[in-house]
Design a protein around this motif. Structure first.
Motif, PDB file in Angstrom:
ATOM      1  N   LEU A 167      77.343  67.118  24.838  1.00  0.00           N
ATOM      2  CA  LEU A 167      77.232  68.220  23.883  1.00  0.00           C
ATOM      3  C   LEU A 167      76.684  69.491  24.520  1.00  0.00           C
ATOM      4  CD1 LEU A 167      76.015  66.470  20.621  1.00  0.00           C
ATOM      5  CD2 LEU A 167      78.294  67.327  21.175  1.00  0.00           C
ATOM      6  N   SER A 168      75.889  69.335  25.571  1.00  0.00           N
ATOM      7  CA  SER A 168      75.359  70.511  26.253  1.00  0.00           C
ATOM      8  C   SER A 168      76.423  71.150  27.146  1.00  0.00           C
ATOM      9  CB  SER A 168      74.126  70.148  27.078  1.00  0.00           C
ATOM     10  OG  SER A 168      74.503  69.394  28.221  1.00  0.00           O
ATOM     11  N   GLY A 169      77.515  70.421  27.400  1.00  0.00           N
ATOM     12  CA  GLY A 169      78.582  70.944  28.245  1.00  0.00           C
ATOM     13  C   GLY A 169      78.254  70.907  29.723  1.00  0.00           C
ATOM     14  N   ASP A 170      77.242  70.150  30.086  1.00  0.00           N
ATOM     15  CA  ASP A 170      76.737  70.108  31.460  1.00  0.00           C
ATOM     16  C   ASP A 170      77.315  68.910  32.211  1.00  0.00           C
ATOM     17  OD1 ASP A 170      75.254  70.000  33.822  1.00  0.00           O
ATOM     18  OD2 ASP A 170      73.367  70.498  32.816  1.00  0.00           O
ATOM     19  N   LEU A 171      78.393  69.155  32.949  1.00  0.00           N
ATOM     20  CA  LEU A 171      79.064  68.082  33.687  1.00  0.00           C
ATOM     21  C   LEU A 171      78.145  67.427  34.704  1.00  0.00           C
ATOM     22  CD1 LEU A 171      81.565  66.402  34.372  1.00  0.00           C
ATOM     23  CD2 LEU A 171      82.317  68.277  35.851  1.00  0.00           C
ATOM     24  N   GLU A 172      77.326  68.196  35.376  1.00  0.00           N
ATOM     25  CA  GLU A 172      76.423  67.623  36.382  1.00  0.00           C
ATOM     26  C   GLU A 172      75.434  66.653  35.742  1.00  0.00           C
ATOM     27  OE1 GLU A 172      76.924  67.841  39.677  1.00  0.00           O
ATOM     28  OE2 GLU A 172      78.707  68.922  39.003  1.00  0.00           O
ATOM     29  N   CYS A 173      74.964  66.977  34.564  1.00  0.00           N
ATOM     30  CA  CYS A 173      74.054  66.085  33.848  1.00  0.00           C
ATOM     31  C   CYS A 173      74.784  64.805  33.437  1.00  0.00           C
ATOM     32  CB  CYS A 173      73.472  66.806  32.641  1.00  0.00           C
ATOM     33  SG  CYS A 173      72.146  65.904  31.832  1.00  0.00           S
ATOM     34  N   VAL A 174      76.009  64.945  32.954  1.00  0.00           N
ATOM     35  CA  VAL A 174      76.810  63.769  32.588  1.00  0.00           C
ATOM     36  C   VAL A 174      77.006  62.880  33.817  1.00  0.00           C
ATOM     37  CG1 VAL A 174      79.069  62.970  31.767  1.00  0.00           C
ATOM     38  CG2 VAL A 174      77.980  64.945  30.685  1.00  0.00           C
ATOM     39  N   LYS A 175      77.360  63.491  34.945  1.00  0.00           N
ATOM     40  CA  LYS A 175      77.569  62.726  36.185  1.00  0.00           C
ATOM     41  C   LYS A 175      76.294  61.984  36.590  1.00  0.00           C
ATOM     42  CE  LYS A 175      81.173  65.526  38.357  1.00  0.00           C
ATOM     43  NZ  LYS A 175      81.492  66.395  39.519  1.00  0.00           N
TER      44      LYS A 175
ATOM     45  N   TYR B 203      64.859  67.277  28.419  1.00  0.00           N
ATOM     46  CA  TYR B 203      65.324  67.441  29.801  1.00  0.00           C
ATOM     47  C   TYR B 203      66.845  67.358  29.862  1.00  0.00           C
ATOM     48  CZ  TYR B 203      60.509  66.678  31.482  1.00  0.00           C
ATOM     49  OH  TYR B 203      59.167  66.764  31.733  1.00  0.00           O
ATOM     50  N   VAL B 204      67.434  66.435  29.122  1.00  0.00           N
ATOM     51  CA  VAL B 204      68.894  66.289  29.109  1.00  0.00           C
ATOM     52  C   VAL B 204      69.531  67.550  28.526  1.00  0.00           C
ATOM     53  CG1 VAL B 204      70.840  64.994  28.125  1.00  0.00           C
ATOM     54  CG2 VAL B 204      68.861  63.760  29.047  1.00  0.00           C
ATOM     55  N   ARG B 205      69.027  68.016  27.396  1.00  0.00           N
ATOM     56  CA  ARG B 205      69.587  69.216  26.753  1.00  0.00           C
ATOM     57  C   ARG B 205      69.540  70.434  27.663  1.00  0.00           C
ATOM     58  NH1 ARG B 205      66.190  67.551  22.158  1.00  0.00           N
ATOM     59  NH2 ARG B 205      67.520  66.218  20.900  1.00  0.00           N
TER      60      ARG B 205
ATOM     61  N   THR C 132      82.317  58.079  21.028  1.00  0.00           N
ATOM     62  CA  THR C 132      82.067  57.904  22.451  1.00  0.00           C
ATOM     63  C   THR C 132      81.834  59.289  23.066  1.00  0.00           C
ATOM     64  OG1 THR C 132      84.396  58.141  23.056  1.00  0.00           O
ATOM     65  CG2 THR C 132      83.617  55.895  22.512  1.00  0.00           C
ATOM     66  N   PRO C 133      81.365  59.334  24.300  1.00  0.00           N
ATOM     67  CA  PRO C 133      81.242  60.639  24.961  1.00  0.00           C
ATOM     68  C   PRO C 133      82.586  61.387  25.019  1.00  0.00           C
ATOM     69  CG  PRO C 133      79.966  59.010  26.144  1.00  0.00           C
ATOM     70  CD  PRO C 133      80.747  58.259  25.107  1.00  0.00           C
ATOM     71  N   LEU C 134      83.688  60.657  25.149  1.00  0.00           N
ATOM     72  CA  LEU C 134      85.002  61.300  25.176  1.00  0.00           C
ATOM     73  C   LEU C 134      85.331  61.947  23.828  1.00  0.00           C
ATOM     74  CD1 LEU C 134      87.476  61.952  26.877  1.00  0.00           C
ATOM     75  CD2 LEU C 134      88.438  59.733  26.205  1.00  0.00           C
ATOM     76  N   HIS C 135      84.968  61.297  22.731  1.00  0.00           N
ATOM     77  CA  HIS C 135      85.148  61.910  21.413  1.00  0.00           C
ATOM     78  C   HIS C 135      84.431  63.268  21.372  1.00  0.00           C
ATOM     79  CE1 HIS C 135      86.182  57.835  19.861  1.00  0.00           C
ATOM     80  NE2 HIS C 135      86.842  58.501  18.934  1.00  0.00           N
ATOM     81  N   MET C 136      83.206  63.286  21.869  1.00  0.00           N
ATOM     82  CA  MET C 136      82.410  64.506  21.812  1.00  0.00           C
ATOM     83  C   MET C 136      82.961  65.585  22.729  1.00  0.00           C
ATOM     84  SD  MET C 136      78.579  63.196  21.278  1.00  0.00           S
ATOM     85  CE  MET C 136      78.163  62.490  19.694  1.00  0.00           C
ATOM     86  N   ALA C 137      83.408  65.194  23.910  1.00  0.00           N
ATOM     87  CA  ALA C 137      83.984  66.177  24.832  1.00  0.00           C
ATOM     88  C   ALA C 137      85.220  66.821  24.216  1.00  0.00           C
ATOM     89  CB  ALA C 137      84.329  65.509  26.160  1.00  0.00           C
ATOM     90  N   CYS C 138      86.029  66.023  23.533  1.00  0.00           N
ATOM     91  CA  CYS C 138      87.234  66.558  22.886  1.00  0.00           C
ATOM     92  C   CYS C 138      86.882  67.415  21.682  1.00  0.00           C
ATOM     93  CB  CYS C 138      88.165  65.415  22.476  1.00  0.00           C
ATOM     94  SG  CYS C 138      88.927  64.593  23.876  1.00  0.00           S
TER      95      CYS C 138
END
Length: 165
Positions: A84-92, A48-50, A110-116
């Motif tokens: 990793l899915s690039g889904d900002l709404e899911c992250v929020k 579901y997250v992916r 961290t999630p920030l490492h992955m976003a970068c």
């Protein structure tokens, strides 16, 4: 038992009796009902997250069917998967439901490492706005800014890094 003869055997000269498939003559009433497959909550939740299925993610968390700080078999927590899915709404959604922006995966990312690392400036901006620490290092001693692709001008600007044109 009846047999179905493979039509290809006739066209290429193979003996038909070598290529027959048995076909059951049982009525559908005597067949067993199809078995259903049940997956563990963790597998369903990560799927579901992916796929960004926000409503279902919320239902799982509110029903306490999963724990947001769990590190799954892939070495990451749900928030890492969402990044990793690039889904900002899911992250929020995950953050609003209690996910930690400083959650570390099994390698200290961290999630920030992955976003970068994966080039998602919109997610990095959101995490920084929430107070994600840009100075945290992963197990290899890398900060999130160390993982930015030099072609990603938006992330470089976000972290105040020089852009050479």
């Amino acid at each position: 038992m009846k047999y179905y003869q493979c039509p290809i055997s006739q066209t290429i000269g193979i003996k038909a009796q070598d290529y027959v498939v048995p076909v059951s003559c049982k009525s559908s009433a005597s067949l067993k009902p199809p078995r259903s497959v049940h997956f563990p909550n963790d597998i369903v939740f990560l799927d579901y997250v992916r796929h960004g299925e926000l409503e279902r993610i919320g239902l799982f968390i509110r029903a306490k069917r999963v724990n947001l700080d769990t590190i799954y078999h892939n070495g990451m927590a749900a928030i890492h998967e969402a990044v990793l899915s690039g889904d900002l709404e899911c992250v929020k959604l995950l953050v609003n439901l209690g996910a930690d922006v400083h959650q570390r995966d099994e390698e200290g990312w961290t999630p920030l490492h992955m976003a970068c690392s994966d080039g998602f400036p919109h997610i990095a901006r959101y995490l920084l706005k929430l107070g994600a620490d840009p100075e945290l290092e992963n197990d290899c001693g890398e900060k999130p800014s160390d993982l930015i692709d030099l072609d990603n001008k938006e992330l470089l600007e976000l972290f105040g890094l020089a852009i050479n044109d």
